[in-house]
Design a protein around this motif. Structure first.
Motif, PDB file in Angstrom:
ATOM      1  N   VAL A  21       0.651  -1.029  -0.190  1.00 28.92           N
ATOM      2  CA  VAL A  21      -0.330   0.243   0.226  1.00 28.92           C
ATOM      3  C   VAL A  21       0.979   1.070  -0.387  1.00 28.92           C
ATOM      4  O   VAL A  21       1.514   0.904   0.890  1.00 28.92           O
ATOM      5  CB  VAL A  21      -1.070  -0.423   1.123  1.00 28.92           C
ATOM      6  CG1 VAL A  21      -1.319   1.342   0.790  1.00 28.92           C
ATOM      7  CG2 VAL A  21      -2.068  -1.163   1.212  1.00 28.92           C
ATOM      8  N   ARG A  79      -7.873  -5.038  -0.928  1.00 28.02           N
ATOM      9  CA  ARG A  79      -7.250  -4.633  -1.657  1.00 28.02           C
ATOM     10  C   ARG A  79      -8.275  -4.048  -2.206  1.00 28.02           C
ATOM     11  O   ARG A  79      -8.536  -2.247  -2.914  1.00 28.02           O
ATOM     12  CB  ARG A  79      -7.235  -5.724  -2.725  1.00 28.02           C
ATOM     13  CG  ARG A  79      -6.408  -5.061  -4.090  1.00 28.02           C
ATOM     14  CD  ARG A  79      -5.978  -6.408  -4.809  1.00 28.02           C
ATOM     15  NE  ARG A  79      -4.295  -7.151  -4.474  1.00 28.02           N
ATOM     16  CZ  ARG A  79      -4.492  -8.276  -4.424  1.00 28.02           C
ATOM     17  NH1 ARG A  79      -5.726  -8.667  -4.122  1.00 28.02           N
ATOM     18  NH2 ARG A  79      -3.786  -9.353  -4.327  1.00 28.02           N
ATOM     19  N   ASP A  80      -9.470  -5.045  -2.436  1.00 25.47           N
ATOM     20  CA  ASP A  80     -10.472  -3.992  -2.881  1.00 25.47           C
ATOM     21  C   ASP A  80     -11.098  -2.796  -2.207  1.00 25.47           C
ATOM     22  O   ASP A  80     -11.516  -1.830  -2.779  1.00 25.47           O
ATOM     23  CB  ASP A  80     -11.736  -5.030  -3.208  1.00 25.47           C
ATOM     24  CG  ASP A  80     -11.714  -5.751  -4.095  1.00 25.47           C
ATOM     25  OD1 ASP A  80     -10.618  -5.707  -5.341  1.00 25.47           O
ATOM     26  OD2 ASP A  80     -12.170  -7.213  -4.331  1.00 25.47           O
ATOM     27  N   ARG A  83      -8.197  -0.225  -2.426  1.00 22.87           N
ATOM     28  CA  ARG A  83      -8.540   0.232  -3.522  1.00 22.87           C
ATOM     29  C   ARG A  83      -9.894   1.632  -3.497  1.00 22.87           C
ATOM     30  O   ARG A  83     -10.070   2.968  -4.474  1.00 22.87           O
ATOM     31  CB  ARG A  83      -8.574   0.170  -4.876  1.00 22.87           C
ATOM     32  CG  ARG A  83      -6.958  -1.012  -4.991  1.00 22.87           C
ATOM     33  CD  ARG A  83      -7.206  -2.373  -6.492  1.00 22.87           C
ATOM     34  NE  ARG A  83      -5.749  -2.214  -6.755  1.00 22.87           N
ATOM     35  CZ  ARG A  83      -5.783  -2.957  -7.531  1.00 22.87           C
ATOM     36  NH1 ARG A  83      -6.150  -3.915  -7.536  1.00 22.87           N
ATOM     37  NH2 ARG A  83      -3.885  -3.689  -7.569  1.00 22.87           N
ATOM     38  N   ARG A  87      -6.477   4.023  -2.673  1.00 26.58           N
ATOM     39  CA  ARG A  87      -5.176   4.677  -2.413  1.00 26.58           C
ATOM     40  C   ARG A  87      -4.447   3.317  -3.696  1.00 26.58           C
ATOM     41  O   ARG A  87      -5.324   2.523  -4.368  1.00 26.58           O
ATOM     42  CB  ARG A  87      -5.411   3.422  -1.087  1.00 26.58           C
ATOM     43  CG  ARG A  87      -5.479   3.935   0.240  1.00 26.58           C
ATOM     44  CD  ARG A  87      -5.077   3.269   1.188  1.00 26.58           C
ATOM     45  NE  ARG A  87      -5.253   4.318   2.571  1.00 26.58           N
ATOM     46  CZ  ARG A  87      -4.780   5.282   3.088  1.00 26.58           C
ATOM     47  NH1 ARG A  87      -3.851   6.123   2.556  1.00 26.58           N
ATOM     48  NH2 ARG A  87      -5.636   6.642   3.227  1.00 26.58           N
ATOM     49  N   THR A  88      -3.350   3.847  -4.180  1.00 24.58           N
ATOM     50  CA  THR A  88      -2.447   2.509  -4.793  1.00 24.58           C
ATOM     51  C   THR A  88      -1.965   1.578  -4.153  1.00 24.58           C
ATOM     52  O   THR A  88      -1.474   1.835  -3.017  1.00 24.58           O
ATOM     53  CB  THR A  88      -1.304   3.497  -4.793  1.00 24.58           C
ATOM     54  OG1 THR A  88      -1.735   4.222  -5.877  1.00 24.58           O
ATOM     55  CG2 THR A  88      -0.568   2.947  -6.037  1.00 24.58           C
ATOM     56  N   VAL A  89      -2.449   0.500  -4.316  1.00 24.78           N
ATOM     57  CA  VAL A  89      -2.351  -0.896  -3.413  1.00 24.78           C
ATOM     58  C   VAL A  89      -1.149  -1.850  -5.163  1.00 24.78           C
ATOM     59  O   VAL A  89      -2.213  -1.996  -6.440  1.00 24.78           O
ATOM     60  CB  VAL A  89      -3.382  -1.703  -3.347  1.00 24.78           C
ATOM     61  CG1 VAL A  89      -3.403  -3.039  -2.621  1.00 24.78           C
ATOM     62  CG2 VAL A  89      -4.353  -0.665  -2.990  1.00 24.78           C
ATOM     63  N   THR A  90      -0.653  -2.569  -4.554  1.00 24.82           N
ATOM     64  CA  THR A  90       0.066  -3.621  -5.676  1.00 24.82           C
ATOM     65  C   THR A  90       0.081  -4.723  -5.344  1.00 24.82           C
ATOM     66  O   THR A  90       0.031  -4.840  -4.023  1.00 24.82           O
ATOM     67  CB  THR A  90       1.999  -3.189  -6.123  1.00 24.82           C
ATOM     68  OG1 THR A  90       2.164  -3.241  -4.736  1.00 24.82           O
ATOM     69  CG2 THR A  90       1.464  -1.427  -6.396  1.00 24.82           C
TER      70      THR A  90
END
Length: 184
Positions: A21, A79-80, A83, A87-90
């Motif tokens: 995150v 994650r969902d 987002r 937020r930027t999530v990888t």
């Protein structure tokens, strides 16, 4: 922490599902606070690992976060939701050496415990005393200061500690550090 196998043992990792995150946090204190806020807001289970990572990429220095769990569902939902918050999530952690803020048993590490109790009550697998070649005696007392931040090292959660008064130990990281150049 970033793969499904522990580098140290070759055994399956307890947390094969990991997301990163990105944040605008510039201090560990701010990142700790954000991680706890996210944890509360997401309603994550107690067996989730939440770590901070110092990142200098993308032209800016910051403290990013990672969340890891044994359950893909937990990570997919996190994650969902993250987002949806913008937020930027990888996928994966920023590095393999995260500083754990959230981990199983963290809430039970209060007051003064023996090293054996610390290892029994939490996901921490090893205590390393700075300047010492050997691990501490399991009966050695550790004054937690209610601030225990272990780091991932070769797939193992390790707490760095240092000698303290009366033959006790304290976690290396101070909960209230003096800012650099504070007296100038």
């Amino acid at each position: 922490m970033t793969s499904a196998t522990s580098a140290a043992s070759g055994q399956p990792s307890p947390t094969p599902y990991v997301i990163g995150v990105d944040t605008d946090a510039t201090s560990l204190r701010d990142a700790d606070h954000l991680l706890r806020e996210l944890n509360t807001g997401l309603g994550l289970p107690e067996d989730v690992f939440g770590c901070t990572h110092l990142v200098a990429g993308g032209g800016r220095r910051r403290v990013a976060l990672s969340l890891a769990a044994r359950s893909r569902v937990v990570i997919d939902v996190a994650r969902d939701r993250l987002r949806a918050q913008g937020r930027t999530v990888t996928d994966g952690a920023w590095d393999a050496e995260g500083r754990a803020v959230l981990y199983p048993g963290a809430a039970a590490l209060t007051g003064t415990l023996t090293v054996a109790e610390l290892l029994e009550r939490s996901a921490i697998e090893r205590v390393r005393v700075l300047g010492a070649a050997d691990p501490p005696d399991p009966a050695t007392r550790l004054v937690t200061r209610e601030f225990v931040r272990p780091h991932w090292q070769d797939g193992t959660l390790v707490l760095a500690a240092m000698p303290h008064i009366g033959g006790t130990l304290v976690p290396f990281e101070d909960p209230d550090p003096t800012p650099c150049c504070a007296g100038h």
